[in-house]
Design an enzyme around this catalytic site. Sequence first.
Site, mmCIF file in Angstrom:
data_model
loop_
_atom_site.group_PDB
_atom_site.id
_atom_site.type_symbol
_atom_site.label_atom_id
_atom_site.label_comp_id
_atom_site.label_asym_id
_atom_site.label_seq_id
_atom_site.Cartn_x
_atom_site.Cartn_y
_atom_site.Cartn_z
ATOM 1 N N SER A 10 42.486 50.683 40.751
ATOM 2 C CA SER A 10 43.765 49.521 41.162
ATOM 3 C C SER A 10 44.691 50.484 40.663
ATOM 4 C CB SER A 10 43.131 48.625 40.356
ATOM 5 O OG SER A 10 43.518 47.747 39.627
ATOM 6 N N ASP A 37 47.177 45.866 44.237
ATOM 7 C CA ASP A 37 47.090 44.631 43.303
ATOM 8 C C ASP A 37 48.244 43.372 43.680
ATOM 9 O OD1 ASP A 37 44.107 43.736 42.271
ATOM 10 O OD2 ASP A 37 44.811 45.317 40.733
ATOM 11 N N MET A 39 50.953 40.352 42.907
ATOM 12 C CA MET A 39 50.576 39.646 41.865
ATOM 13 C C MET A 39 52.241 38.599 42.335
ATOM 14 S SD MET A 39 48.685 40.377 38.901
ATOM 15 C CE MET A 39 47.066 42.088 38.634
ATOM 16 N N MET A 70 46.926 38.250 45.266
ATOM 17 C CA MET A 70 46.652 37.473 44.316
ATOM 18 C C MET A 70 47.911 35.779 44.293
ATOM 19 S SD MET A 70 45.006 39.926 41.392
ATOM 20 C CE MET A 70 45.523 41.396 42.039
ATOM 21 N N MET A 139 35.279 38.544 41.596
ATOM 22 C CA MET A 139 36.567 39.052 40.239
ATOM 23 C C MET A 139 35.428 38.502 39.238
ATOM 24 S SD MET A 139 39.729 39.377 41.399
ATOM 25 C CE MET A 139 39.686 40.367 39.959
ATOM 26 N N GLY A 144 44.876 38.765 36.630
ATOM 27 C CA GLY A 144 45.486 38.687 37.037
ATOM 28 C C GLY A 144 46.435 39.529 35.763
ATOM 29 N N PHE A 145 45.950 40.321 35.250
ATOM 30 C CA PHE A 145 45.897 41.608 34.486
ATOM 31 C C PHE A 145 44.770 42.499 34.081
ATOM 32 C CE2 PHE A 145 47.176 37.518 32.474
ATOM 33 C CZ PHE A 145 48.553 38.360 32.703
ATOM 34 N N GLY A 146 44.757 43.907 33.830
ATOM 35 C CA GLY A 146 43.888 44.991 33.754
ATOM 36 C C GLY A 146 43.571 45.028 32.472
ATOM 37 N N GLY A 147 42.143 45.579 31.810
ATOM 38 C CA GLY A 147 41.838 45.672 30.604
ATOM 39 C C GLY A 147 41.054 44.342 29.819
ATOM 40 N N ASP A 177 35.897 43.572 40.911
ATOM 41 C CA ASP A 177 37.035 43.988 39.991
ATOM 42 C C ASP A 177 37.125 43.197 39.025
ATOM 43 O OD1 ASP A 177 39.445 43.980 40.227
ATOM 44 O OD2 ASP A 177 40.352 43.503 41.458
ATOM 45 N N GLY A 178 37.748 43.943 37.864
ATOM 46 C CA GLY A 178 37.579 43.716 36.848
ATOM 47 C C GLY A 178 36.904 43.811 35.497
ATOM 48 N N GLY A 179 36.978 44.996 34.710
ATOM 49 C CA GLY A 179 36.334 45.074 33.645
ATOM 50 C C GLY A 179 35.239 46.512 34.133
ATOM 51 N N GLY A 199 40.934 49.487 37.044
ATOM 52 C CA GLY A 199 41.828 50.314 36.903
ATOM 53 C C GLY A 199 41.976 51.223 35.652
#
Length: 219
Positions: A10, A37, A39, A70, A139, A144-147, A177-179, A199
């Site tokens: 990502s 991504d 947004m 998004m 998700m 909305g955010f990475g990390g 997607d995410g973490g 990401g």
Amino acid sequence: MSRSIRIAPSILAADFLHLADQIKECEKAGADLIHCDVMDGHFVPNLTFGPLLIRQLHQITKLELDVHLMIEKPELSLDAYRKAGAAAITVHQETCPHLHRTLAHIRELGARAGVSLNPSTPLELLEPVLGDFDILLIMTVNPGFGGQHFIESMLPKILQADQWRREGVAHFSIAVDGGIDPKTVPLVVESGADVLVAGTAVFEGNIAENIRRLREAAC
Ligand code: DX5
Ligand code: ZN
């Protein structure tokens, strides 16, 4: 595990001043897709980029561009993202009152149609459109955010979606997607995920080494 696992870096976590180089590194390291991504600052609090960047990325990479919208009213810009070079376009269930029509529109444009669910959205809401999408993007953080930290309570959703596939109800790939990192990869892969969007775990540090670690964790 017989199914093939695909890795989708990502670019949200990339160094935008060196984006072309970083995408080349992903290519060389064997990434399968590039996850983009988009947004709008409304559906999610963050703001990123639009079709202009997708078009430029399409010119510098052979990898398929996997566009994750998004944004509110995604139906208004599907044509623009497809024209820019998106191979797959994913919309959020939460933004689509006419989800069936929107997914059909994406397929008509010749792209793979994806639908994504926020962590708080139940999988069952997709039952009426099973068969109408090619990608289910689950998700595993709030978008909305990475990390952010992986939400482990999303695993049953992946398992249930995989169960639908096993029952032959519909054919689609399951993306998460995410973490996603070497620690969480085994959990999602065992549950049925086959596309790993990552990401931070790709772009922080050495890209080639990071992709190798993710792939190793998936085996
Ligand atoms: C979050 C985005 C993700 C994000 C993931 O809203 O959809 O694609 O880049 O970032 P990491 O892998 O850092 O959790
Ligand atoms: Zn994403």
